[in-house]
Scaffold this active site. Sequence first.
Site, PDB file in Angstrom:
ATOM      1  N   HIS A  36       0.793  -1.240   0.000  1.00 60.16           N
ATOM      2  CA  HIS A  36       0.000   0.000   0.000  1.00 60.16           C
ATOM      3  C   HIS A  36       0.820   1.281   0.000  1.00 60.16           C
ATOM      4  O   HIS A  36       0.232   2.360   0.029  1.00 60.16           O
ATOM      5  CB  HIS A  36      -0.930   0.030   1.225  1.00 60.16           C
ATOM      6  CG  HIS A  36      -2.150  -0.815   1.075  1.00 60.16           C
ATOM      7  ND1 HIS A  36      -3.296  -0.376   0.453  1.00 60.16           N
ATOM      8  CD2 HIS A  36      -2.401  -2.089   1.456  1.00 60.16           C
ATOM      9  CE1 HIS A  36      -4.204  -1.332   0.474  1.00 60.16           C
ATOM     10  NE2 HIS A  36      -3.685  -2.382   1.062  1.00 60.16           N
ATOM     11  N   LYS A  51      -8.474  14.145   3.646  1.00 59.92           N
ATOM     12  CA  LYS A  51      -7.602  12.967   3.678  1.00 59.92           C
ATOM     13  C   LYS A  51      -6.708  13.128   4.897  1.00 59.92           C
ATOM     14  O   LYS A  51      -6.608  14.216   5.471  1.00 59.92           O
ATOM     15  CB  LYS A  51      -6.768  12.845   2.405  1.00 59.92           C
ATOM     16  CG  LYS A  51      -6.101  14.148   1.947  1.00 59.92           C
ATOM     17  CD  LYS A  51      -5.417  14.001   0.601  1.00 59.92           C
ATOM     18  CE  LYS A  51      -6.378  13.991  -0.545  1.00 59.92           C
ATOM     19  NZ  LYS A  51      -6.383  12.737  -1.296  1.00 59.92           N
ATOM     20  N   ARG A  52      -6.047  12.039   5.311  1.00 61.31           N
ATOM     21  CA  ARG A  52      -5.134  12.137   6.443  1.00 61.31           C
ATOM     22  C   ARG A  52      -4.108  13.240   6.177  1.00 61.31           C
ATOM     23  O   ARG A  52      -3.650  13.419   5.057  1.00 61.31           O
ATOM     24  CB  ARG A  52      -4.413  10.797   6.672  1.00 61.31           C
ATOM     25  CG  ARG A  52      -5.263   9.752   7.368  1.00 61.31           C
ATOM     26  CD  ARG A  52      -5.737  10.161   8.766  1.00 61.31           C
ATOM     27  NE  ARG A  52      -4.656  10.249   9.728  1.00 61.31           N
ATOM     28  CZ  ARG A  52      -4.442   9.372  10.699  1.00 61.31           C
ATOM     29  NH1 ARG A  52      -5.228   8.336  10.854  1.00 61.31           N
ATOM     30  NH2 ARG A  52      -3.438   9.524  11.528  1.00 61.31           N
ATOM     31  N   LYS A 108       0.823  14.421   1.042  1.00 64.30           N
ATOM     32  CA  LYS A 108      -0.502  14.733   0.468  1.00 64.30           C
ATOM     33  C   LYS A 108      -0.633  16.235   0.182  1.00 64.30           C
ATOM     34  O   LYS A 108      -1.588  16.682  -0.435  1.00 64.30           O
ATOM     35  CB  LYS A 108      -1.611  14.258   1.412  1.00 64.30           C
ATOM     36  CG  LYS A 108      -1.661  12.729   1.518  1.00 64.30           C
ATOM     37  CD  LYS A 108      -2.763  12.257   2.458  1.00 64.30           C
ATOM     38  CE  LYS A 108      -2.748  10.758   2.690  1.00 64.30           C
ATOM     39  NZ  LYS A 108      -3.339   9.975   1.588  1.00 64.30           N
ATOM     40  N   THR A 119      -8.512   6.482  -2.659  1.00 68.65           N
ATOM     41  CA  THR A 119      -9.875   6.024  -2.957  1.00 68.65           C
ATOM     42  C   THR A 119     -10.871   7.164  -2.767  1.00 68.65           C
ATOM     43  O   THR A 119     -11.943   7.154  -3.360  1.00 68.65           O
ATOM     44  CB  THR A 119     -10.282   4.831  -2.070  1.00 68.65           C
ATOM     45  OG1 THR A 119      -9.910   5.113  -0.719  1.00 68.65           O
ATOM     46  CG2 THR A 119      -9.615   3.550  -2.528  1.00 68.65           C
ATOM     47  N   LYS A 125     -14.360   8.397  -4.930  1.00 66.49           N
ATOM     48  CA  LYS A 125     -15.668   8.743  -4.340  1.00 66.49           C
ATOM     49  C   LYS A 125     -16.145  10.095  -4.858  1.00 66.49           C
ATOM     50  O   LYS A 125     -17.327  10.270  -5.199  1.00 66.49           O
ATOM     51  CB  LYS A 125     -15.560   8.750  -2.807  1.00 66.49           C
ATOM     52  CG  LYS A 125     -15.363   7.358  -2.236  1.00 66.49           C
ATOM     53  CD  LYS A 125     -14.793   7.362  -0.817  1.00 66.49           C
ATOM     54  CE  LYS A 125     -14.262   5.974  -0.482  1.00 66.49           C
ATOM     55  NZ  LYS A 125     -13.420   5.933   0.702  1.00 66.49           N
TER      56      LYS A 125
END
Length: 834
Positions: free
Chosen positions: A378, A569-570, A575, A669, A673
């Site tokens: 992952h 998101k985290r 990110k 993911t 969505k």
Amino acid sequence: MSKPLSDHDRKKQISVKGLAGVENVADLKKNYNRHLHFTLVKDRNVSTKRDYYFALAHTVRDHLVGRWIRTQQSYYEKDPKRVYYLSLEFYMGRTLQNTMVNLALENACDEAMYQLGLDMEELQEMEEDAGLGNGGLGRLAACFLDSMASLGLAAYGYGIRYEFGIFNQKISSGWQVEEADDWLRYGNPWEKARPEYMRPVHFYGRTEHHPDGVKWVDTQVVLALPYDTPVPGYRNNIVNTMRLWSAKAPCEFNLKDFNVGGYIQAVLDRNLAENISRVLYPNDNFFEGKELRLKQEYFVVAATLQDIIRRFKASKFGSRDIVRTDFSTLPDKVAIQLNDTHPALAIPELMRVLIDEEKLPWDKAWDICIKTCAYTNHTVLPEALERWPIDLFQTLLPRHLEIIYEINRRHLERVSSLYPGDMDRLCRMSLIEEGGQKRVNMAHLCIVGSHAVNGVARIHSDILKATVFKDFYEMDPHKFQNKTNGITPRRWLVMCNPGLAEVIAERIGEDFIRDLDQLKKLRDFVNDEAFIRDIAKVKQENKMKFAVHLEEHYKVKINPNSMFDIQVKRIHEYKRQLLNCLHIITFYNLSNDYVLLNSSQAAPGYHTAKMIIRLITAIGEVVNNDPVVGDRLKVIFLENYKVTLAEKAIPAADLSEQISTAGTEASGTGNMKFMLNGALTIGTMDGANVEMAEEAGEDNFFIFGMRVEDVDAMDAKGYNASEYYNHMPELKQAIDQIAGGFFSPKQPDLFKDIVNMLMHHDRFKVFADYQDYIKCQEKVSALYKKPKEWTKKVILNIAGSGKFSSDRTISQYAREIWGVEPTLEKLAAPDDLK
């Protein structure tokens, strides 16, 4: 109060919500009142809203029970190959509405509650999120369970029943504060304890080598108590099982202390054993080598493997007699999927069971192990890879360390026979990392002990083969595959966005819920004025609903006509929430029309992530109180982002921010969505974004920034942040405002660490993509001013999102890794409970 549906509305909603038949509704009311009375021991005079929720949950659960028993019976009778999905995280969210959707009970329950004078939405809000995950990895596991049941696979999710899930996040004076998530405080109506299947798990001790084999002795025992949760497929009468283990101390725990008068202390010390399943580690993409975490990883694996082998041996329903003793057929009957390296100990544990307990020779046991296990990777971030210190292993799991050493010895023998004299390669490929402190590299263990290794998006799988696992790919190219992630359309469309699901069903029928590829048919409607209007109307309604939620919870009034630009998101440097912050500041300096929503948790020990949250809230404090800007621009940090908040925010989004540095996000993911729910994406060519742009058409995607090869080239050349800072006045202004205390006037140097990181040691090259990002955001703003053009692109994105169903992902795992065939056949329905 929920209003009853008009006949016209009901006809529209039959397909997606199920028909509310008169008999059905009467039955539900009767069963509801029975549960309120007999299960909760309450009457309407003293019942609380929570009692009403529990009564409804039990009523809906009744409809699962017959199907659940029937499904398990059919598995025992047919004895199919079973799939075991091992994961330390299952981020399930709420269960009630999802169950009603999958059993086609939603309309009937709505009507029954309405007739009883209750508000369905209020009852649903009483349910706690089952937050047994950190982010993408745990939510993927939950989507996979839904798809495996919907595709008729004999599958089981195995994990830990954490007493405390991901922490509840409070924002206090702009800072993140963590609170324990006591999600089981009021009980969990969806689980069933199974004490009859309790299993012992051993720790510590030592090994004894005898002529007839090895014994692991003088161990400490903890009991694993299973709790089963039903996982219903979509309207196919199949109900699979998620089994989560809870740690219990055995009765004789610390018995020796009892005899020396330490009885009370010995009973109190039982907590130490039971701490194993107390709390989820709140780290995402970060490895923290704590003994308790290694205990958790072995606990779930040891308990699960005992269950798998018991089920393998006794294959006929209701029988505990041992009927199978030939383990060579294990890979024909069992597939074990390791969700990242957290359950990697399944490999040495399966070897221990086969060799020490079942007395198989090594070669035969190893062949069985490889054919049974498969591993999903992952992440490529080095700080996330699990590397356990040898001395911790030696103390906690001495037998497993011996087995790992033997696996490694044979593995390195094979490497040196294939690449004679290549010592560097031997070092790189060893399961044991030498150097300061010796460590076990769990990813290497997984690759060597599995028959299939997969990444979770095409670009990620390619990066694995070219970099992190290059040596292993060269040696065993046949092992490496790609399985691009997916999401379940039941929760992430039908349940969270029923308005959109209806508009789609009116045009193309309802089969897309089972076969999301059918969304391609929507391309025929891209110029259909009525369809364009309907899609825009649904989005506007979702935005208005979410605006009400924001006003209630954040006391910020926002204009539902402005663009909802969302990054959820985290919090992690890769990110690049900081890139978004710079965009917000730049647009604030230029006064553009936006509502910017940012959200998610920072790992409690991750200082930079917590500072990023503080920066976002500080920017919000300035922007939201600036009278010149008014309601043209609002910045809101959504507190305590979990599955349930995602279900509210995602359908309301206009723009989805997927802006990680190319080559760092394995898949994502959340991006899928947003796409399915009618948001456009601004993103880098990273993770699944690449395939999403391919499916929707690059013209319908806002792509910016460096590609992977550009990042590699910059790494080779060297990244110099100050060059960008000195040559871009807007960037310089934004950084100077952060550094100079414009957003923190009472504490001007509050963000000095962030500025220092961005200027001097930013691994993720925020400034390098800044200019392209701002230009791309300007394109977004320009298109948003042309609503019809915008909505056409939205339609093409929805039409292109079919590939990203977890049904497609699971079908590929089933056929290409597990060797089982998915089916859309229904199981015969049990007699419905009257």
